[in-house]
Design a protein around this motif. Structure first.
Motif, mmCIF file in Angstrom:
data_model
loop_
_atom_site.group_PDB
_atom_site.id
_atom_site.type_symbol
_atom_site.label_atom_id
_atom_site.label_comp_id
_atom_site.label_asym_id
_atom_site.label_seq_id
_atom_site.Cartn_x
_atom_site.Cartn_y
_atom_site.Cartn_z
ATOM 1 N N PRO A 1 1.364 -7.765 4.256
ATOM 2 C CA PRO A 1 1.142 -6.363 3.911
ATOM 3 C C PRO A 1 2.394 -5.501 4.129
ATOM 4 C CG PRO A 1 -0.374 -7.116 5.653
ATOM 5 C CD PRO A 1 0.678 -8.158 5.507
ATOM 6 N N ALA A 2 2.604 -4.575 3.237
ATOM 7 C CA ALA A 2 3.666 -3.582 3.396
ATOM 8 C C ALA A 2 3.042 -2.212 3.180
ATOM 9 C CB ALA A 2 4.786 -3.828 2.404
ATOM 10 N N TYR A 3 3.453 -1.270 4.013
ATOM 11 C CA TYR A 3 2.896 0.083 3.925
ATOM 12 C C TYR A 3 4.021 1.078 3.691
ATOM 13 C CZ TYR A 3 0.612 4.442 5.297
ATOM 14 O OH TYR A 3 0.125 5.729 5.308
ATOM 15 N N ILE A 4 3.912 1.840 2.621
ATOM 16 C CA ILE A 4 4.901 2.884 2.321
ATOM 17 C C ILE A 4 4.200 4.238 2.388
ATOM 18 C CG2 ILE A 4 6.478 3.847 0.584
ATOM 19 C CD1 ILE A 4 7.540 1.186 1.016
ATOM 20 N N HIS A 5 4.686 5.084 3.245
ATOM 21 C CA HIS A 5 4.114 6.433 3.351
ATOM 22 C C HIS A 5 5.050 7.397 2.639
ATOM 23 C CE1 HIS A 5 1.169 9.082 5.387
ATOM 24 N NE2 HIS A 5 2.084 9.985 5.100
ATOM 25 N N MET A 6 4.611 7.870 1.500
ATOM 26 C CA MET A 6 5.494 8.657 0.635
ATOM 27 C C MET A 6 5.133 10.140 0.705
ATOM 28 S SD MET A 6 6.310 7.924 -3.348
ATOM 29 C CE MET A 6 6.528 6.161 -3.251
ATOM 30 N N PHE A 7 6.107 10.930 1.036
ATOM 31 C CA PHE A 7 5.919 12.385 1.155
ATOM 32 C C PHE A 7 6.134 13.007 -0.221
ATOM 33 C CE2 PHE A 7 7.440 16.679 2.200
ATOM 34 C CZ PHE A 7 6.525 17.077 3.167
ATOM 35 N N THR A 8 5.073 13.569 -0.800
ATOM 36 C CA THR A 8 5.170 14.073 -2.170
ATOM 37 C C THR A 8 4.682 15.515 -2.217
ATOM 38 O OG1 THR A 8 2.997 13.121 -2.632
ATOM 39 C CG2 THR A 8 4.895 11.790 -3.224
ATOM 40 N N ALA A 9 5.603 16.389 -2.468
ATOM 41 C CA ALA A 9 5.290 17.824 -2.435
ATOM 42 C C ALA A 9 4.322 18.203 -3.548
ATOM 43 C CB ALA A 9 6.580 18.624 -2.562
ATOM 44 N N CYS A 10 3.474 19.168 -3.234
ATOM 45 C CA CYS A 10 2.460 19.647 -4.181
ATOM 46 C C CYS A 10 2.624 21.152 -4.341
ATOM 47 C CB CYS A 10 1.072 19.319 -3.639
ATOM 48 S SG CYS A 10 -0.270 20.049 -4.593
ATOM 49 N N PRO A 11 3.372 21.578 -5.359
ATOM 50 C CA PRO A 11 3.589 23.016 -5.545
ATOM 51 C C PRO A 11 2.282 23.805 -5.661
ATOM 52 C CG PRO A 11 5.065 21.764 -6.973
ATOM 53 C CD PRO A 11 4.116 20.779 -6.349
ATOM 54 N N THR A 12 1.285 23.225 -6.307
ATOM 55 C CA THR A 12 0.003 23.917 -6.480
ATOM 56 C C THR A 12 -0.661 24.172 -5.128
ATOM 57 O OG1 THR A 12 -0.230 22.728 -8.553
ATOM 58 C CG2 THR A 12 -2.205 23.823 -7.713
ATOM 59 N N TYR B 1 0.856 -1.182 0.000
ATOM 60 C CA TYR B 1 0.000 0.000 0.000
ATOM 61 C C TYR B 1 0.896 1.237 0.000
ATOM 62 C CZ TYR B 1 -3.918 3.056 1.297
ATOM 63 O OH TYR B 1 -4.901 4.036 1.314
ATOM 64 N N ILE B 2 0.747 2.054 -1.024
ATOM 65 C CA ILE B 2 1.544 3.282 -1.099
ATOM 66 C C ILE B 2 0.630 4.474 -0.867
ATOM 67 C CG2 ILE B 2 3.030 4.733 -2.550
ATOM 68 C CD1 ILE B 2 3.771 2.211 -4.135
ATOM 69 N N CYS B 3 0.916 5.206 0.201
ATOM 70 C CA CYS B 3 0.184 6.445 0.445
ATOM 71 C C CYS B 3 0.995 7.590 -0.144
ATOM 72 C CB CYS B 3 -0.026 6.661 1.947
ATOM 73 S SG CYS B 3 -0.654 8.308 2.332
ATOM 74 N N ASP C 1 -0.237 10.580 12.641
ATOM 75 C CA ASP C 1 0.956 9.743 12.462
ATOM 76 C C ASP C 1 0.551 8.413 11.813
ATOM 77 O OD1 ASP C 1 3.331 8.424 12.586
ATOM 78 O OD2 ASP C 1 3.562 8.538 14.760
ATOM 79 N N MET C 2 0.331 8.481 10.538
ATOM 80 C CA MET C 2 -0.182 7.318 9.803
ATOM 81 C C MET C 2 0.788 6.124 9.803
ATOM 82 S SD MET C 2 -2.933 6.389 8.440
ATOM 83 C CE MET C 2 -2.895 4.659 8.037
ATOM 84 N N PRO C 3 2.090 6.360 9.606
ATOM 85 C CA PRO C 3 2.992 5.192 9.635
ATOM 86 C C PRO C 3 2.911 4.424 10.955
ATOM 87 C CG PRO C 3 4.118 7.094 8.706
ATOM 88 C CD PRO C 3 2.807 7.595 9.234
ATOM 89 N N SER C 4 2.762 5.146 12.077
ATOM 90 C CA SER C 4 2.657 4.456 13.369
ATOM 91 C C SER C 4 1.382 3.625 13.461
ATOM 92 C CB SER C 4 2.688 5.451 14.529
ATOM 93 O OG SER C 4 3.954 6.054 14.601
ATOM 94 N N ILE C 5 0.329 4.140 12.839
ATOM 95 C CA ILE C 5 -0.928 3.369 12.813
ATOM 96 C C ILE C 5 -0.712 2.073 12.031
ATOM 97 C CG2 ILE C 5 -3.311 3.371 11.958
ATOM 98 C CD1 ILE C 5 -3.346 6.418 12.571
ATOM 99 N N ALA C 6 0.014 2.188 10.929
ATOM 100 C CA ALA C 6 0.332 0.976 10.150
ATOM 101 C C ALA C 6 1.178 0.022 10.984
ATOM 102 C CB ALA C 6 1.043 1.361 8.857
#
Lengths: 391, 311, 97
Positions: free
Chosen positions: B215-226, B134-136, B178-183
């Motif tokens: 299950p594997a959980y990846i929490h990806m920080f993706t900047a949104c210039p808009t 799961y990629i967030c 803190d979503m990763p901790s919930i995972a």
């Protein structure tokens, strides 16, 4: 010769799903559906049914998991009731629009509030427009036979639509009835392997569930509508084939003692069996009444209904659901609409009864019919009547 | 630099599974993450996408940006759809009727779809132990609908539903969930945070996530210039600053054991990160100080978990 | 080529409105969104590949000489490649009609 076996209808239904060799069952427990899924879980645990049982965390997710398993080509089953069906509501549209051949049993139950776990049709009537094939069963045998037929209808590549099999909660789901279970070999011959034509498959990628701008949305919806309307002929074909192979015949509209009748009562689901007793008594009294039963609810069997009431003066439609603030019971409203443009149409009277598990006795049906004839002949200022409410 | 070159040469061998011609805003951080992730995941995968930016930019009928099978159903049910796919593939393979062999199931969803509306479905899927990734894609607000706050929006950020006004001068008043901790609390075998600004780290984590059973959980920080209010060339820089200031530490949790993957010797002042984004421009020194202190505390807790895991 | 959406009839909608041409969004031109254009000076380029790695469009490819070229059919002119280039080999200029 196989013998009839006394079985709880929910258990018989689960056994039918086993005969259909379902691959994935994703379900969330809700009264009165629980006995269906409990028995399926047992069948999977015992190894009698080689399937994945997903004990999922909600009905919304149950139907969502069904989307996923069906989209990879797995034969998929779920069951729910009442609130569960409403929680699924959003996902039901997606299942049909994506043309995924999921089969779902609904042990029809009232919708809160007040909380009621007992049967009526409020749940399914709120899902009229979700694009599923919708069938109502009357007794245990119909449940078993139509569960098997449902997979064949859904997966037929001319159809590819989900099928909802409705059985009245408790009144049907929890009854012990004599049921003739078909032989495994006969079912396997009747129901070939699921041949879903466009599974999610890395060798041949498809994209499902695109976003559609206004320029294409209407076309997409019309294509879906045509698929549901056109499924009618395949539904009949499947029932005919079933009849030939198993000797039990099903039609979109069933008749009981309609010959020479001037008044017909229309029911859906398990009410019909009690209604028959009432019809018998009234016939004995010389009253020219008969019964028709709507088995196929979607696609709506316009021609069958029109044919069934040819030459009839009065049609009394009994709904087990209320359309709050609306023109009458949901089935009655649709039937009135279906006859609006017809030249020789009967007087159509709408009754609502049996909400939240309230019984209607044979005597009650007699009262409904008598009152219905009175309304048809003398008119009424009400849009519809509710039976049995304490004033 | 050599690890970057190695990554590039490996990436060049693979095709773009997320094809150009997608309709993301110019400079979108999310699609950098998607490109990188799927270069590693490869073609034997099935993508389940939640409604949101990543879905809408890639799927205008009759087009798709995906070169692998893809399904989008709804906003909140991505993990449930993935559960069904995984179960379906598993039983069909067992019965010898599967169309695909060993396909990986990868769910992709935004921060709102993950930490708000889809949290229940995700929790269920993690708890049941389905074998999927799961990629967030966390851009810290509902960007697709016009920048509304989610539970992943950081303290102090303005969005269209956490605006700053005469009475309310902070913006988002709650700390980021803190979503990763919930995972992690689901005791799944693999949880990681990642950021496309650290592509080698990101790809290594995707590899682990794919390889792990369960299950594997990846929490990806993706900047949104808009949505964040900055020029379109800033997504990579913002991700880097987020990691270096402690806004978004990069770590992984393997069977409960924490490792911090990028450890700045000293966290940079958070103002460096905040000052280049319009969503934080109203913050005064006091708020910035509060944010910096809290970030330092959280980072310290993370380091302690990592040290405890190592000992 | 995929038939344009305003020409597709209901009968031509695939079952379930699915798409059977993977990656066909590549037919869609995003290059005309651009207001700034990246200009690459190969003489400064050290072939580090960062522009390729970070391009959100995935529209940068390696040519036979090992340099990275930008496909202007897709480039939206975001400027990440220029921002991240360690040798300033890429600069952003205003797009001219």
């Amino acid at each position: 010769m196989k013998q009839y076996v006394g079985m709880e209808v929910s258990v018989a239904l689960a056994e039918a799903v086993k005969l259909a060799n379902a691959d994935v069952i994703a379900a969330y427990p809700i009264t009165p559906q629980t006995h269906i899924i409990e028995h399926l879980a047992e069948l999977v645990a015992s190894g009698e049914l080689d399937a994945e049982y997903i004990p999922i965390e909600s009905e919304h997710s149950a139907m969502s998991a069904c989307l996923g398993s069906s989209a990879v080509g797995a034969r998929t089953f779920t069951a729910t009731a009442g609130q569960g069906l409403e929680l699924m509501h959003e996902v039901l549209f997606v299942a049909s629009a994506m043309r995924l051949p999921i089969v779902m049993a609904v042990a029809n139950r009232a919708v809160s509030s007040p909380l009621s776990v007992w049967g009526d049709h409020s749940d399914v009537m709120a899902c009229r427009d979700v694009g599923w094939i919708q069938i109502f069963a009357e007794n245990g045998q119909e449940v078993v036979d139509n569960a098997i037929c449902a997979f064949k209808m859904a997966e037929d590549n001319r159809v590819l639509l989900p099928v909802m099999l409705n059985l009245d909660g408790f009144h049907l789901s929890h009854m012990v009835e004599p049921v003739l279970m078909p032989e495994q070999k006969a079912v396997s011959d009747f129901l070939p392997l699921n041949n879903y034509p466009q599974p999610l498959n890395p060798d041949k990628p498809v994209a499902m569930g695109d976003f559609a701008p206004p320029v294409i949305f209407t076309e997409a919806k019309w294509a879906q509508e045509m698929s549901l309307r056109n499924s009618y002929s395949t539904i009949l074909e499947v029932w005919d084939q079933f009849g030939k192979q198993f000797g039990r015949h099903y039609r979109p509209v069933e008749h009981y003692r309609t010959e020479g009748a001037s008044t017909l009562l229309l029911t859906m689901g398990s009410f019909s069996e009690t209604a028959m007793t009432a019809i018998d008594s009234l016939r004995d009294e010389g009253c020219k009444v008969g019964l028709i039963r709507l088995r196929l609810w979607r696609p709506f069997p316009f021609s069958d209904i029109r044919e069934a009431v040819k030459g009839i003066s009065n049609l009394i439609v009994l709904d087990r659901a209320i359309s709050l603030g609306g023109p009458g019971g949901p089935a009655a409203s649709e039937i009135k609409a279906a006859f609006y443009g017809e030249e020789n149409k009967p007087k159509i009277v709408s009754f609502v009864a049996g909400l939240g598990g309230r019984d209607v006795t044979p005597k009650g049906f007699e009262e409904i019919i008598t009152r219905g004839i009175e309304i048809a002949e003398k008119g009424s200022s009400n849009e519809y009547e509710i039976y049995g409410v304490r004033e | 630099m050599s690890s970057v070159k190695k990554l590039a040469s490996k990436m060049l061998e693979e095709k773009e599974f997320f094809a150009p011609g997608h309709r993301a805003c110019g400079g979108c951080g999310e699609v950098i993450g998607l490109r990188l992730a799927f270069k590693e995941i490869g073609g034997n995968a099935i993508v389940v996408n939640a409604t949101g930016c990543s879905e809408i930019i890639a799927s205008q009928y009759p087009y798709t940006s995906w070169n692998i099978p893809w399904i989008h159903a709804l906003f909140e049910n991505t993990a449930a759809v993935a559960s069904g796919i995984e179960a379906g593939l598993k039983i069909m393979e067992k019965k010898g009727i599967s169309h695909s062999k060993g396909a990986k199931v990868v769910a992709v969803a935004g921060d709102g779809a993950t930490s708000d509306i889809g949290l229940q479905a995700l929790s269920g899927a993690l708890e049941r132990g389905h074998d999927f990734v799961y990629i967030c894609l966390d851009n810290e607000a509902y960007m697709n609908t016009g920048i509304q706050r989610s539970s992943a929006t950081p303290y102090g950020a303005t969005t269209t539903t956490s605006p700053v006004g005469g009475k309310q001068k902070i913006g988002q008043v709650t700390w980021k969930k803190d979503m990763p901790s919930i995972a992690v609390a689901h005791n799944i075998p693999y949880v990681a945070t990642a950021c496309p600004s650290y592509p080698v780290d990101l790809v290594a984590k995707i590899k682990k996530a794919i390889e792990v059973k369960g299950p594997a959980y990846i929490h990806m920080f993706t900047a949104c210039p808009t949505g964040w209010g900055c020029p379109s060339n800033m997504a990579v820089k913002l991700g880097r600053l987020a990691v270096q200031t402690g806004v978004f530490p990069l770590y992984e949790v393997e069977n409960g054991a924490y490792t911090v993957n990028v450890k700045p010797a000293k966290l940079k002042p958070v103002a460096e990160y905040l000052k280049i984004q319009k969503r934080f421009r109203h913050l005064g020194d006091e708020e910035i100080k509060y944010i910096e202190q809290r970030l330092a505390e959280e980072y310290q807790k993370l380091l302690e978990k990592s040290e405890a895991s190592a000992s | 080529m995929t038939k344009a959406e305003n020409e597709i009839t209901w009968k031509e909608i695939n079952i379930g409105a699915t798409v059977h041409e993977p990656g066909n969004a590549s037919q869609y031109k995003t290059g005309d969104w651009r207001s700034n254009v990246p200009v690459v000076d190969f003489s400064k380029c050290i072939k580090c590949a960062l522009c390729y790695i970070f391009c959100p469009e995935g529209c940068i490819t390696k040519n036979d000489d090992g340099f990275f070229e930008i496909d202007m059919y897709y480039c939206k002119g975001c400027g990440i490649c220029a921002e991240e280039c360690p040798t300033d080999s890429i600069i952003m200029k205003e797009e001219k009609e």
